[in-house]
Design a protein around this motif. Structure first.
Motif: not given
Length: 212
Positions: A21-22, A82-85, A130-132, A205-207
């Motif tokens: 995403l940068a 993006v919640h990846a924790a 928001a992405v989970f 792939r998800l971007l």
């Protein structure tokens, strides 16, 4: 430039998505490991991007309040979260679940997620996203702590998704393929990792779905 908050950005898919995403977003990278965040910052800078590092524990409520207040003070809003924790408790039979492991799983995977939704939602407003990241291991043998709390996290996200269809923000739940991550290595230490996706490839792939 748009802003993207990545919780769980230290390593794995969170870090890979931060890099992906940068080019289009200023990355606000949250993670507990300062060194890993600094390495991520170096990679983002090498791509010509910019990042703000937030070495924080998402279970510390005051820290998350301060983080979201700082985002508001600096940018006024947030375009993407993006919640990846995640906390990956050791595998164990349900009858032998360690209480402290279950408590930590609940704190990270569910309670912190619930608090973050309430803090981040006003920053996203009507047009943010928001992405989970789903991992359907609920009910799988030996995944009691992780499976139950991850399933609860996604159930919470699905409720938020249903509630915001007409008002925003957009809530998206994606299904990553099995990856050669540190989390998976703890679950399956003897697995043939050559058959697994690289987190960076999975981020690529998800971007398109995230940016849609």
């Amino acid at each position: 430039m748009k802003t993207a908050l990545i919780t769980g950005a230290s390593r794995g898919l969170g870090a890979a998505l931060a890099e992906a995403l940068a080019p289009t977003h200023h990355i606000i990278a949250v993670g507990r490991t300062t060194g890993a965040l600094e390495d991520l910052d170096d990679r983002i800078k090498a791509l010509g991007g910019e990042a703000t590092l937030a070495p924080m524990d998402i279970t510390v409520d005051a820290a998350m309040q301060q983080l979201c207040r700082s985002i508001f003070d600096r940018w006024g809003s947030l375009d993407l979260w993006v919640h990846a924790a995640i906390h990956a408790a050791p595998l164990t039979p349900a009858s032998h679940v360690n209480p402290s492991d279950f408590s930590k799983s609940t704190d990270v995977n569910l309670t912190a997620t619930s608090r973050l939704i309430s803090y981040v939602a006003p920053l996203l407003g009507a047009v943010g996203k928001a992405v989970f990241l789903d991992d359907p291991r609920g009910g799988t043998a030996f995944f009691g702590s992780y499976g139950a709390t991850k399933a609860a996290q996604i159930a919470l996200a699905r409720s938020w998704q249903a509630e915001t269809v007409k008002t925003g923000p957009q809530v998206q739940i994606l299904n990553p393929n099995p990856m050669s991550s540190a989390t998976r290595a703890r679950f399956f230490p003897g697995e043939d990792r050559s058959t697994l996706a690289d987190p960076r490839d999975e981020a690529t792939r998800l971007l398109p779905d995230i940016l849609a």
